[in-house]
Design a protein around this motif. Structure first.
Motif, mmCIF file in Angstrom:
data_model
loop_
_atom_site.group_PDB
_atom_site.id
_atom_site.type_symbol
_atom_site.label_atom_id
_atom_site.label_comp_id
_atom_site.label_asym_id
_atom_site.label_seq_id
_atom_site.Cartn_x
_atom_site.Cartn_y
_atom_site.Cartn_z
ATOM 1 N N MET A 1 0.711 -1.101 -0.082
ATOM 2 C CA MET A 1 0.102 -0.088 -0.051
ATOM 3 C C MET A 1 0.945 1.330 0.001
ATOM 4 S SD MET A 1 -2.714 1.134 2.745
ATOM 5 C CE MET A 1 -3.550 2.773 2.530
ATOM 6 N N ASN A 2 0.272 2.211 -0.783
ATOM 7 C CA ASN A 2 1.030 3.491 -0.985
ATOM 8 C C ASN A 2 0.449 4.414 0.132
ATOM 9 O OD1 ASN A 2 3.554 5.383 -1.959
ATOM 10 N ND2 ASN A 2 1.409 6.459 -2.774
ATOM 11 N N TYR A 3 1.033 4.749 1.356
ATOM 12 C CA TYR A 3 0.354 5.575 2.412
ATOM 13 C C TYR A 3 0.630 7.069 1.883
ATOM 14 C CZ TYR A 3 0.091 1.468 5.173
ATOM 15 O OH TYR A 3 -0.338 0.384 5.881
ATOM 16 N N THR A 4 -0.419 7.821 2.019
ATOM 17 C CA THR A 4 -0.227 9.370 1.900
ATOM 18 C C THR A 4 -0.856 9.934 3.297
ATOM 19 O OG1 THR A 4 -2.539 9.565 1.027
ATOM 20 C CG2 THR A 4 -0.840 8.888 -0.587
ATOM 21 N N GLU A 5 -0.881 11.537 3.173
ATOM 22 C CA GLU A 5 -1.296 11.886 4.357
ATOM 23 C C GLU A 5 -2.558 11.835 4.747
ATOM 24 O OE1 GLU A 5 -1.043 15.183 0.908
ATOM 25 O OE2 GLU A 5 -0.205 13.290 1.627
ATOM 26 N N PHE B 1 10.563 -1.925 11.684
ATOM 27 C CA PHE B 1 10.735 -0.785 12.428
ATOM 28 C C PHE B 1 11.433 0.269 11.579
ATOM 29 C CE2 PHE B 1 10.480 -1.630 17.290
ATOM 30 C CZ PHE B 1 9.504 -2.520 17.077
ATOM 31 N N ALA B 2 10.902 1.084 11.117
ATOM 32 C CA ALA B 2 11.567 2.239 9.972
ATOM 33 C C ALA B 2 11.946 3.308 10.631
ATOM 34 C CB ALA B 2 10.438 2.661 9.020
ATOM 35 N N TYR B 3 13.253 3.771 10.547
ATOM 36 C CA TYR B 3 13.980 4.930 11.184
ATOM 37 C C TYR B 3 14.598 5.867 10.257
ATOM 38 C CZ TYR B 3 17.779 6.918 14.116
ATOM 39 O OH TYR B 3 18.400 7.909 14.544
ATOM 40 N N VAL B 4 14.249 7.113 10.560
ATOM 41 C CA VAL B 4 14.750 8.335 9.760
ATOM 42 C C VAL B 4 15.473 9.003 10.720
ATOM 43 C CG1 VAL B 4 13.919 10.483 8.772
ATOM 44 C CG2 VAL B 4 12.389 8.528 8.662
ATOM 45 N N PHE C 1 9.800 6.040 13.008
ATOM 46 C CA PHE C 1 10.243 7.147 13.996
ATOM 47 C C PHE C 1 11.390 7.765 13.442
ATOM 48 C CE2 PHE C 1 12.306 3.185 15.328
ATOM 49 C CZ PHE C 1 13.313 3.509 15.394
ATOM 50 N N THR C 2 11.585 9.052 13.816
ATOM 51 C CA THR C 2 12.757 9.853 13.509
ATOM 52 C C THR C 2 13.672 10.108 14.825
ATOM 53 O OG1 THR C 2 11.759 11.972 14.123
ATOM 54 C CG2 THR C 2 11.067 11.108 12.130
ATOM 55 N N ASP C 3 14.813 10.803 14.340
ATOM 56 C CA ASP C 3 15.654 11.102 15.447
ATOM 57 C C ASP C 3 15.025 12.427 16.093
ATOM 58 O OD1 ASP C 3 17.893 11.578 17.043
ATOM 59 O OD2 ASP C 3 19.235 12.288 15.640
ATOM 60 N N LEU D 1 6.246 9.272 6.134
ATOM 61 C CA LEU D 1 5.447 8.444 4.997
ATOM 62 C C LEU D 1 6.604 8.001 4.043
ATOM 63 C CD1 LEU D 1 2.609 11.266 4.203
ATOM 64 C CD2 LEU D 1 2.289 8.716 5.294
ATOM 65 N N GLU D 2 7.323 8.626 3.653
ATOM 66 C CA GLU D 2 8.528 7.926 2.760
ATOM 67 C C GLU D 2 9.130 6.608 3.367
ATOM 68 O OE1 GLU D 2 11.414 11.115 2.130
ATOM 69 O OE2 GLU D 2 10.170 12.256 0.734
ATOM 70 N N ALA D 3 9.458 6.746 4.704
ATOM 71 C CA ALA D 3 10.013 5.742 5.356
ATOM 72 C C ALA D 3 9.001 4.473 5.279
ATOM 73 C CB ALA D 3 10.491 5.982 6.598
ATOM 74 N N ILE D 4 7.705 4.707 5.601
ATOM 75 C CA ILE D 4 6.728 3.564 5.724
ATOM 76 C C ILE D 4 6.536 3.201 4.463
ATOM 77 C CG2 ILE D 4 4.413 3.297 6.081
ATOM 78 C CD1 ILE D 4 4.518 5.199 8.288
ATOM 79 N N ASN D 5 6.680 3.960 3.383
ATOM 80 C CA ASN D 5 6.423 3.342 2.031
ATOM 81 C C ASN D 5 7.608 2.515 1.361
ATOM 82 O OD1 ASN D 5 3.783 4.181 1.671
ATOM 83 N ND2 ASN D 5 4.242 6.358 1.087
ATOM 84 N N ARG D 6 8.647 2.541 1.958
ATOM 85 C CA ARG D 6 9.809 1.919 1.592
ATOM 86 C C ARG D 6 9.604 0.441 2.363
ATOM 87 N NH1 ARG D 6 15.179 4.679 3.403
ATOM 88 N NH2 ARG D 6 16.079 2.834 2.148
#
Length: 265
Positions: A1-5, A205-208, A115-117, A102-107
């Motif tokens: 799935m391609n997640y958007t806002e 666990f996607a990390y930015v 989550f981000t720093d 969103l970019e991270a989740i879509n990868r």
């Protein structure tokens, strides 16, 4: 799935009369990728209602389970979208937070959380580097490689050495997670406990690795209060015991506590 806002909701957890509430709302309203915003509270008052009304936001009142976990579970349950971020009223989100999440989740193939720093806000100043932040970035360093996002071994090793994931920086994929998500048995490490349980699941666990939110540290914060009365030590040991023999857990806790005490400075 391609997640958007359109698939994402910020639920802002408001409590009593925080002088920083409006600043947090402005940061959410100013996102480059604009998603839905809700306000949740267990302490309804005119202050929260007036600020929410000013920005066209509805306020939902938690009349069920109390405590931090009860409030977070209530807020988490309000979101009707697949993705939800529990924003804390004292914190500030950078302009690109939603976009980068969103970019991270879509990868991902099977995302659990992203989550981000983060940076700290102290006395109105942005602190990008201190002992505690450096330790957390070192712990999270392996997740700079996407191929390790799905490694249960890697994320459990990270979590076994401390609570490196900042709760308000996390976006959760509700469709992949249990509900309720948080247990009401602690005050400070509720989020760490949740990530530990999620770390056992198949998924990513996607990390930015960018500081895309600012977590405010002040004398009235829950973390500072717990450090003052030594409750944090008890809760940290409870978590370390999930990963280590008791002697090793106490050894690790000793060093991690020295970093946590930077909250007082």
């Amino acid at each position: 799935m391609n997640y958007t806002e359109r698939n994402h909701t910020f639920v802002l957890c408001a409590y009593k009369e925080s002088p920083y509430l409006e600043e947090c709302i402005r940061s959410l309203k100013s996102q480059k990728r604009k998603s839905q915003i809700l306000v949740a509270t267990s302490t309804p008052n005119d202050y929260i209602a007036d600020i929410a009304s000013k920005y066209g936001l509805s306020v939902q009142i938690n009349t069920g389970e109390k405590g931090i976990a009860g409030d977070w579970n209530f807020a988490y349950g309000l979101a009707e979208t697949a993705l939800v971020t529990l924003a804390h009223q004292d914190d500030v989100y950078e302009y690109e937070y939603t976009e980068k999440i969103l970019e991270a989740i879509n990868r991902c193939n099977n995302p659990l959380i992203a989550f981000t720093d983060y940076y700290e806000l102290r006395n109105g100043r942005t602190v990008k580097k201190n002992k505690l932040l450096l330790v957390k970035r070192m712990l999270l360093f392996p997740l700079r490689w996407k191929r390790l996002w799905k490694s249960r071994f890697t994320r459990r090793r990270i979590l076994s050495l401390g609570s490196a994931i900042c709760c308000p920086a996390v976006t959760m994929v509700k469709t992949a997670l249990p509900n309720p998500l948080f247990k009401n048995n602690m005050k400070s490490n509720i989020d760490w406990q949740a990530w530990e349980e999620l770390s056992k699941l198949e998924g990513e666990f996607a990390y930015v690795a960018e500081g895309l939110m600012k977590h405010r540290i002040h004398e009235e914060s829950t973390t500072s209060e717990l450090l003052e009365n030594n409750k944090r030590k008890e809760e940290d040991l409870f978590m370390y015991y999930k990963f280590w023999p008791r002697a090793m857990a106490r050894f690790i806790e000793h060093f991690y506590q020295s970093g946590e005490k930077s909250n007082k400075k």
